[in-house]
Design an enzyme around this catalytic site. Structure first.
Site, PDB file in Angstrom:
ATOM      1  N   ARG A  23      -5.461  29.171  -7.615  1.00 26.70           N
ATOM      2  CA  ARG A  23      -6.375  28.692  -6.585  1.00 26.70           C
ATOM      3  C   ARG A  23      -6.620  27.183  -6.703  1.00 26.70           C
ATOM      4  NH1 ARG A  23     -12.456  29.405  -5.809  1.00 26.70           N
ATOM      5  NH2 ARG A  23     -12.763  29.645  -3.555  1.00 26.70           N
ATOM      6  N   HIS A  50      -6.172  24.646  -3.635  1.00 27.88           N
ATOM      7  CA  HIS A  50      -7.290  23.824  -3.181  1.00 27.88           C
ATOM      8  C   HIS A  50      -7.040  22.342  -3.414  1.00 27.88           C
ATOM      9  CE1 HIS A  50     -10.637  26.982  -2.534  1.00 27.88           C
ATOM     10  NE2 HIS A  50      -9.445  27.521  -2.336  1.00 27.88           N
ATOM     11  N   ASP A  62      -2.402  16.076  -5.138  1.00 27.75           N
ATOM     12  CA  ASP A  62      -2.664  14.826  -5.852  1.00 27.75           C
ATOM     13  C   ASP A  62      -3.749  14.937  -6.913  1.00 27.75           C
ATOM     14  OD1 ASP A  62      -4.912  15.124  -4.312  1.00 27.75           O
ATOM     15  OD2 ASP A  62      -4.685  13.249  -3.185  1.00 27.75           O
ATOM     16  N   ASN A  92     -15.531  25.653  -2.709  1.00 24.79           N
ATOM     17  CA  ASN A  92     -15.353  25.464  -4.148  1.00 24.79           C
ATOM     18  C   ASN A  92     -16.605  25.733  -4.974  1.00 24.79           C
ATOM     19  OD1 ASN A  92     -12.710  24.625  -3.704  1.00 24.79           O
ATOM     20  ND2 ASN A  92     -13.236  22.450  -3.674  1.00 24.79           N
ATOM     21  N   HIS A 123      -5.068  36.132  -2.056  1.00 21.26           N
ATOM     22  CA  HIS A 123      -5.898  37.252  -2.467  1.00 21.26           C
ATOM     23  C   HIS A 123      -5.185  38.452  -3.062  1.00 21.26           C
ATOM     24  CE1 HIS A 123      -8.816  35.443   0.685  1.00 21.26           C
ATOM     25  NE2 HIS A 123      -8.964  34.875  -0.486  1.00 21.26           N
ATOM     26  N   THR A 124      -4.017  38.280  -3.649  1.00 18.29           N
ATOM     27  CA  THR A 124      -3.407  39.408  -4.332  1.00 18.29           C
ATOM     28  C   THR A 124      -3.918  39.539  -5.762  1.00 18.29           C
ATOM     29  OG1 THR A 124      -1.331  40.447  -4.996  1.00 18.29           O
ATOM     30  CG2 THR A 124      -1.397  38.055  -5.073  1.00 18.29           C
ATOM     31  N   ASP A 135      -8.088  42.542  -4.908  1.00 15.61           N
ATOM     32  CA  ASP A 135      -7.087  43.605  -4.741  1.00 15.61           C
ATOM     33  C   ASP A 135      -7.590  44.804  -5.530  1.00 15.61           C
ATOM     34  OD1 ASP A 135      -4.996  45.377  -4.972  1.00 15.61           O
ATOM     35  OD2 ASP A 135      -3.504  43.882  -5.564  1.00 15.61           O
TER      36      ASP A 135
END
Length: 290
Positions: free
Chosen positions: A61, A65, A73, A93, A165-166, A210
């Site tokens: 994630r 993000h 970067d 966040n 979202h797995t 999940d």
């Protein structure tokens, strides 16, 4: 996140539709300047995920993000300064993004091996790949050579961020409305979630995104959607009588197709507007500009 934005993200990540900026990156960028960087990162990621499987999702994630705000970067890692407010407190966040200490540990070890050579942005990209592999998912060859930004964008982080979202867990407050107020959810699934997420209070209680294989990177997420067991409203919209139903069905029945497409999409995402050449810098501390 609006349904429109979620579908845009889904198409970008899994169907490769979107604007991708190519870059001068290469898989052997550190072959002579820091030859042990990949093994160093992998060792630390494996250790962190073995200690807490949820960390794999958190590191993946972080890379998402990072890349969807200003490009890949490492802007997501920057603390606030007197000149800008960082991205850590943005809506998507705040109280949820994590894994900074793992990245800091990796950076410290890499700096001891080859000071001032390996960027925080590249560490994020490699750690994301290694996290997926550690949880049983596909591998891919990470392209390297990104440099680190000297600023961050709170406003972009508030408007442009996706989800994946797995794997991973979510706080009760983020899915409470769905499990108490929506009809396109399996009733037994909703009841089981309500046991750990009351209608009022306990906002930070966690549930797996999940429900079938919460610590394994696989295609069960798509099968869950077909059974109306999507944890988030936005997830279930991907299988709710709309244009993405067929893609969910396809991935739900073909795990290898999903794995291949995901790996290819990660490569493309990793090319989102990286800083290369002499732009940006190689941060010594990932949370601060030099």
């Amino acid at each position: 996140m609006s349904i429109h934005k979620l579908v845009q993200y889904f198409l970008l990540l899994f169907l490769f539709i979107g604007t991708i900026v190519s870059a001068q990156l290469s898989s052997d960028f550190y072959s002579t300047t820091c030859p042990n960087v990949l093994s160093t990162i992998k060792t630390q990621v494996d250790s962190a995920v073995n200690n807490e499987p949820r960390m794999g999702a958190s590191l993946l994630r972080l890379h998402f993000h990072d890349c969807f705000v200003q490009g890949c970067d490492a802007s997501v890692l920057l603390d606030d300064t007197s000149n800008f407010t960082g991205e850590k407190t943005a809506g998507p966040n705040a109280n949820s993004i994590r894994g900074f200490e793992v990245i800091d540990t990796i950076k410290s070890q890499v700096e001891s091996l080859c000071p001032g050579v390996v960027s925080c942005a590249d560490i994020l990209a490699v750690a994301a790949r290694d996290s997926v592999v550690a949880l049983g998912g596909p591998s891919w060859t990470v392209q390297l050579g990104r440099r680190d930004s000297t600023t961050a964008s709170l406003s972009s982080a508030n408007s442009d961020l996706p989800g994946a979202h797995t794997i991973g867990e979510a706080r009760c407050v983020t899915f409470r409305q769905r499990i108490y107020n929506e009809s396109n959810i399996d009733s037994s699934y909703a009841t089981s979630l309500q046991a750990n997420c009351p209608s009022v209070g306990d906002d930070s209680n966690l549930s797996p995104i999940d429900t079938t294989t919460p610590t394994t990177f696989d295609n069960a997420y798509f099968k869950n959607l077909q059974s109306q067991k999507g944890l988030f409203h936005s997830d279930q919209q991907l299988f709710n009588g709309g244009s993405t139903d067929s893609q969910v069905t396809s991935y739900g029945s073909d795990a290898q197709s999903f794995a291949t497409d995901f790996a290819n999409a990660m490569l493309k995402m990793g090319n989102l507007s990286p800083l290369t050449g002499t732009t940006g810098q190689i941060r010594t501390n990932c949370a601060k500009i030099n």
